[in-house]
Design an enzyme around this catalytic site. Structure first.
Site, PDB file in Angstrom:
ATOM      1  N   PRO A   2      18.495  11.815  31.372  1.00  0.00           N
ATOM      2  CA  PRO A   2      18.493  13.276  30.984  1.00  0.00           C
ATOM      3  C   PRO A   2      19.335  14.122  31.909  1.00  0.00           C
ATOM      4  O   PRO A   2      19.166  13.949  33.129  1.00  0.00           O
ATOM      5  CB  PRO A   2      17.068  13.793  30.902  1.00  0.00           C
ATOM      6  CG  PRO A   2      16.016  12.462  30.742  1.00  0.00           C
ATOM      7  CD  PRO A   2      17.054  11.412  31.561  1.00  0.00           C
ATOM      8  N   ARG A 251      29.424   3.279  36.260  1.00  0.00           N
ATOM      9  CA  ARG A 251      29.256   4.121  35.078  1.00  0.00           C
ATOM     10  C   ARG A 251      30.669   3.892  34.034  1.00  0.00           C
ATOM     11  O   ARG A 251      31.689   4.004  34.735  1.00  0.00           O
ATOM     12  CB  ARG A 251      29.138   5.798  35.300  1.00  0.00           C
ATOM     13  CG  ARG A 251      28.102   5.986  36.418  1.00  0.00           C
ATOM     14  CD  ARG A 251      26.812   5.656  36.338  1.00  0.00           C
ATOM     15  NE  ARG A 251      26.013   6.166  34.853  1.00  0.00           N
ATOM     16  CZ  ARG A 251      25.528   7.241  34.792  1.00  0.00           C
ATOM     17  NH1 ARG A 251      25.081   7.715  36.156  1.00  0.00           N
ATOM     18  NH2 ARG A 251      24.851   7.623  33.734  1.00  0.00           N
TER      19      ARG A 251
END
Ligand SMILES: [Zn+2]
Length: 261
Positions: A2, A251
């Site tokens: 989040p 990532r």
């Protein structure tokens, strides 16, 4: 994980639902996820729900805070136990029978009781301090790739992988560009793009492409409005070139090889 729009959406919900309520009892089922003594909060009333970057804090009367970081898969659900089942690791009972469940499949999230709220070092994107001048100075301070700077919580608090990818697309900047190579116009465009994607994320109540849900177990809708994030091989929204994905510092970076330089 989040990011600012998801955590801020949760904050608004909890502020409306929990402010003014008094904690009766806290059950900690996974010890490592609760720092401090949960009994400290018994009988304490929540006066506010605040947020710094991706960290939430429940504020209590007499200067006590329960800070909460959802990390990768944390969820906060109000009165919705059935959805949670086996991943519920902390349960907070209120005197009016409201129950807050902290679920976390991966167990990286945490709650912490302290006399001050947890704050990342970086400037929060929604704060007044996040100005064009601040951002211009920041980009002049480093030579690392721009995407890493956007996601550095010690510099800018709240931006993670989704919104960094999408902001760079809107600004037409390649995620691996060295920050110092950005021209003044590109910096200006990127500043606006960061604000724009965060506002868009908030408008759609966050991205529920993974574990994120609102405290009533409903989902956010920003995943239906991703610019490049999660869109590998799908056509660029501007030029139709297939979106590329590369791994960078562990990532995924998504970008249009035609539009982003
Ligand atoms: Zn394109």
């Amino acid at each position: 994980m989040p990011e600012l729009p998801e955590v801020e959406t949760i904050r608004r919900y909890l502020d409306k639902d929990l402010s003014g309520k008094t904690i009766k009892k806290i059950d900690v089922l996974v010890k490592k996820q609760f720092i401090g003594n949960p009994k400290t909060l018994e009988g304490k009333k929540i006066t506010d729900v605040i947020r710094f970057g991706k960290v939430l804090s429940l504020k209590f009367s007499d200067s006590l805070y329960l800070s909460i970081h959802l990390k990768l898969t944390g969820q906060l659900l109000v009165n919705k136990k059935s959805l949670a089942a086996k991943t519920t690791h902390i349960i907070i009972y209120f005197t009016d029978k409201t129950v807050l469940y902290f679920n976390d499949l991966r167990k990286f999230g945490w709650m912490k009781v302290a006399s001050t709220p947890e704050k990342p070092k970086g400037i929060d994107i929604l704060s007044k301090s996040f100005t064009q001048i601040f951002f211009t100075d920041l980009t002049g301070s480093t030579d690392k790739p721009i995407k890493l700077l956007l996601m550095d919580q010690d510099k800018l608090a709240g931006v993670g992988n989704i919104y960094a990818n999408d902001a760079l697309f809107l600004a037409k900047i390649h995620p691996l560009r060295k920050t110092r190579s950005l021209r003044p116009l590109e910096i200006k465009n990127l500043y606006s793009a960061v604000k724009k994607v965060i506002a868009s994320g908030l408008k759609f109540q966050g991205a529920s492409d993974n574990s994120y849900v609102l405290p009533d177990a409903s989902t956010g809708r920003y995943q239906n409005h991703f610019q490049v994030y999660g869109r590998e091989n799908k056509p660029c929204l501007i030029c139709k070139t297939p979106i590329k994905r590369i791994k960078h510092h562990g990532r995924s970076s998504f970008f249009c090889p035609h539009c982003q330089k």
